[in-house]
Design a protein around this motif. Structure first.
Motif, PDB file in Angstrom:
ATOM      1  N   SER A  28       0.833  -1.211   0.000  1.00  0.00           N
ATOM      2  CA  SER A  28       0.000   0.000   0.000  1.00  0.00           C
ATOM      3  C   SER A  28       0.866   1.259   0.000  1.00  0.00           C
ATOM      4  CB  SER A  28      -0.956   0.001   1.195  1.00  0.00           C
ATOM      5  OG  SER A  28      -0.254   0.173   2.400  1.00  0.00           O
ATOM      6  N   TRP A  29       1.990   1.245   0.741  1.00  0.00           N
ATOM      7  CA  TRP A  29       2.880   2.397   0.749  1.00  0.00           C
ATOM      8  C   TRP A  29       3.486   2.632  -0.633  1.00  0.00           C
ATOM      9  CZ3 TRP A  29       6.061   0.536   5.578  1.00  0.00           C
ATOM     10  CH2 TRP A  29       5.284   0.679   6.727  1.00  0.00           C
ATOM     11  N   LEU A  30       3.970   1.545  -1.245  1.00  0.00           N
ATOM     12  CA  LEU A  30       4.640   1.678  -2.535  1.00  0.00           C
ATOM     13  C   LEU A  30       3.657   2.040  -3.653  1.00  0.00           C
ATOM     14  CD1 LEU A  30       7.214  -1.252  -2.235  1.00  0.00           C
ATOM     15  CD2 LEU A  30       7.604   1.195  -1.892  1.00  0.00           C
ATOM     16  N   ARG A  31       2.433   1.540  -3.562  1.00  0.00           N
ATOM     17  CA  ARG A  31       1.418   1.908  -4.566  1.00  0.00           C
ATOM     18  C   ARG A  31       1.049   3.390  -4.427  1.00  0.00           C
ATOM     19  NH1 ARG A  31      -0.356  -2.101  -7.650  1.00  0.00           N
ATOM     20  NH2 ARG A  31      -0.229  -4.225  -6.859  1.00  0.00           N
ATOM     21  N   ALA A  32       0.927   3.863  -3.201  1.00  0.00           N
ATOM     22  CA  ALA A  32       0.607   5.274  -2.966  1.00  0.00           C
ATOM     23  C   ALA A  32       1.734   6.178  -3.469  1.00  0.00           C
ATOM     24  CB  ALA A  32       0.357   5.512  -1.479  1.00  0.00           C
ATOM     25  N   ASP A  33       2.965   5.667  -3.448  1.00  0.00           N
ATOM     26  CA  ASP A  33       4.116   6.441  -3.927  1.00  0.00           C
ATOM     27  C   ASP A  33       3.998   6.822  -5.395  1.00  0.00           C
ATOM     28  OD1 ASP A  33       5.417   6.547  -1.549  1.00  0.00           O
ATOM     29  OD2 ASP A  33       6.939   5.046  -2.039  1.00  0.00           O
ATOM     30  N   ARG A  34       3.277   6.045  -6.165  1.00  0.00           N
ATOM     31  CA  ARG A  34       3.198   6.304  -7.606  1.00  0.00           C
ATOM     32  C   ARG A  34       2.599   7.669  -7.919  1.00  0.00           C
ATOM     33  NH1 ARG A  34       1.582   0.543 -10.313  1.00  0.00           N
ATOM     34  NH2 ARG A  34       3.656  -0.352 -10.116  1.00  0.00           N
ATOM     35  N   SER A  35       1.775   8.182  -7.030  1.00  0.00           N
ATOM     36  CA  SER A  35       1.157   9.492  -7.262  1.00  0.00           C
ATOM     37  C   SER A  35       1.958  10.622  -6.611  1.00  0.00           C
ATOM     38  CB  SER A  35      -0.277   9.506  -6.732  1.00  0.00           C
ATOM     39  OG  SER A  35      -0.273   9.274  -5.340  1.00  0.00           O
ATOM     40  N   MET A  36       3.064  10.279  -5.996  1.00  0.00           N
ATOM     41  CA  MET A  36       3.888  11.268  -5.301  1.00  0.00           C
ATOM     42  C   MET A  36       5.065  11.692  -6.183  1.00  0.00           C
ATOM     43  SD  MET A  36       2.411  11.508  -2.364  1.00  0.00           S
ATOM     44  CE  MET A  36       3.564  12.201  -1.220  1.00  0.00           C
ATOM     45  N   PRO A  37       5.598  12.899  -5.945  1.00  0.00           N
ATOM     46  CA  PRO A  37       6.829  13.293  -6.642  1.00  0.00           C
ATOM     47  C   PRO A  37       7.966  12.346  -6.265  1.00  0.00           C
ATOM     48  CG  PRO A  37       5.815  15.174  -5.548  1.00  0.00           C
ATOM     49  CD  PRO A  37       5.067  13.954  -5.100  1.00  0.00           C
ATOM     50  N   ARG A  38       8.892  12.147  -7.159  1.00  0.00           N
ATOM     51  CA  ARG A  38       9.990  11.182  -6.935  1.00  0.00           C
ATOM     52  C   ARG A  38      10.717  11.388  -5.610  1.00  0.00           C
ATOM     53  NH1 ARG A  38      11.248   7.428 -10.320  1.00  0.00           N
ATOM     54  NH2 ARG A  38      10.716   7.565 -12.514  1.00  0.00           N
ATOM     55  N   LYS A  39      10.991  12.618  -5.266  1.00  0.00           N
ATOM     56  CA  LYS A  39      11.753  12.905  -4.039  1.00  0.00           C
ATOM     57  C   LYS A  39      10.988  12.540  -2.770  1.00  0.00           C
ATOM     58  CE  LYS A  39      15.349  15.335  -5.741  1.00  0.00           C
ATOM     59  NZ  LYS A  39      16.718  15.204  -5.443  1.00  0.00           N
ATOM     60  N   GLN A  40       9.676  12.364  -2.870  1.00  0.00           N
ATOM     61  CA  GLN A  40       8.869  12.065  -1.688  1.00  0.00           C
ATOM     62  C   GLN A  40       8.490  10.586  -1.592  1.00  0.00           C
ATOM     63  OE1 GLN A  40       5.545  14.767  -1.552  1.00  0.00           O
ATOM     64  NE2 GLN A  40       6.867  16.559  -1.788  1.00  0.00           N
ATOM     65  N   ARG A  41       8.979   9.783  -2.502  1.00  0.00           N
ATOM     66  CA  ARG A  41       8.638   8.352  -2.477  1.00  0.00           C
ATOM     67  C   ARG A  41       9.482   7.602  -1.459  1.00  0.00           C
ATOM     68  NH1 ARG A  41       8.052   7.309  -9.002  1.00  0.00           N
ATOM     69  NH2 ARG A  41       6.474   8.901  -9.305  1.00  0.00           N
ATOM     70  N   HIS A  42       8.985   6.431  -1.082  1.00  0.00           N
ATOM     71  CA  HIS A  42       9.695   5.595  -0.110  1.00  0.00           C
ATOM     72  C   HIS A  42      10.963   5.001  -0.709  1.00  0.00           C
ATOM     73  CE1 HIS A  42       5.842   5.628   2.037  1.00  0.00           C
ATOM     74  NE2 HIS A  42       6.511   5.220   3.094  1.00  0.00           N
TER      75      HIS A  42
END
Length: 197
Positions: A28-42
């Motif tokens: 769920s964390w990694l899927r949510a990262d897809r909509s985040m800017p690269r610098k804010q991903r896990h």
């Protein structure tokens, strides 16, 4: 013994990752990262830190790192794809460049023959007075003597110094043909200037 054929290799059963019980949360964390800017991903480190702090994870960082890497490979979008360049041993790439050098107190442009070996990521440079067939052969001899062998295949960025290009066809000079035969270079290739290959 009735059968003398070699025994098949037995591979140890793969152990279950310590991250698997937390797979839904991490997913769920990694899927949510897809909509985040690269610098804010896990990053793997951030996933590990959150698992420890929020879920009581007792495994190692390296197990989380492997799991995240595997997850990203499996869930890579087509737009994130890339083509890995694989080079076999024994292939050398050859190209000329220009460099500034001070010779007898005067700054001059010097032609530099660059020979790189992508498989080992090694490169050698030889300063030369020009970019003709004799200079190419002299520079390649210097590199061959330095590395103690001759590559099976040479890939030239263009035909400068070793031949003449007519459209997509390259006719090699007599000097370079003799050089190739003498050093038993199996194949000489030229990159396609329009296609970049």
């Amino acid at each position: 013994m009735e059968d003398f054929s070699p025994k098949p290799e037995t591979r140890p059963a793969q152990s279950r990752s310590r991250v698997e019980p937390y797979a839904r949360v991490v997913d769920s964390w990694l899927r949510a990262d897809r909509s985040m800017p690269r610098k804010q991903r896990h990053t793997a480190r951030r996933v590990f830190d959150r698992l420890v702090a929020e879920q009581g994870f007792a495994g190692s960082y390296s197990s989380v790192q492997r799991w995240v890497k595997h997850w990203r490979q499996e869930h890579r979008a087509e737009s994130e794809g890339f083509m890995e360049l694989a080079w076999a041993p024994g292939i050398g790439q050859v190209d000329f460049g220009l460099a500034k050098a001070v010779i007898a107190g005067v700054e001059r442009d010097v032609h530099v023959l660059v020979v790189s070996f992508p498989f080992s990521n090694m490169r050698f440079c030889v300063a030369l007075p020009g970019e003709n067939a004799e200079c190419v052969c002299s520079g390649l001899i210097t590199v061959f003597e330095r590395i103690g062998r001759v590559p099976r295949i040479l890939v030239f960025d263009n035909a400068t110094g070793v031949g003449h290009r007519f459209g997509r066809e390259v006719t090699m000079t007599g000097v370079f043909n003799a050089f190739q035969a003498h050093y038993r270079i199996g194949e000489v290739r030229f990159r396609e200037p329009v296609l970049g290959s």
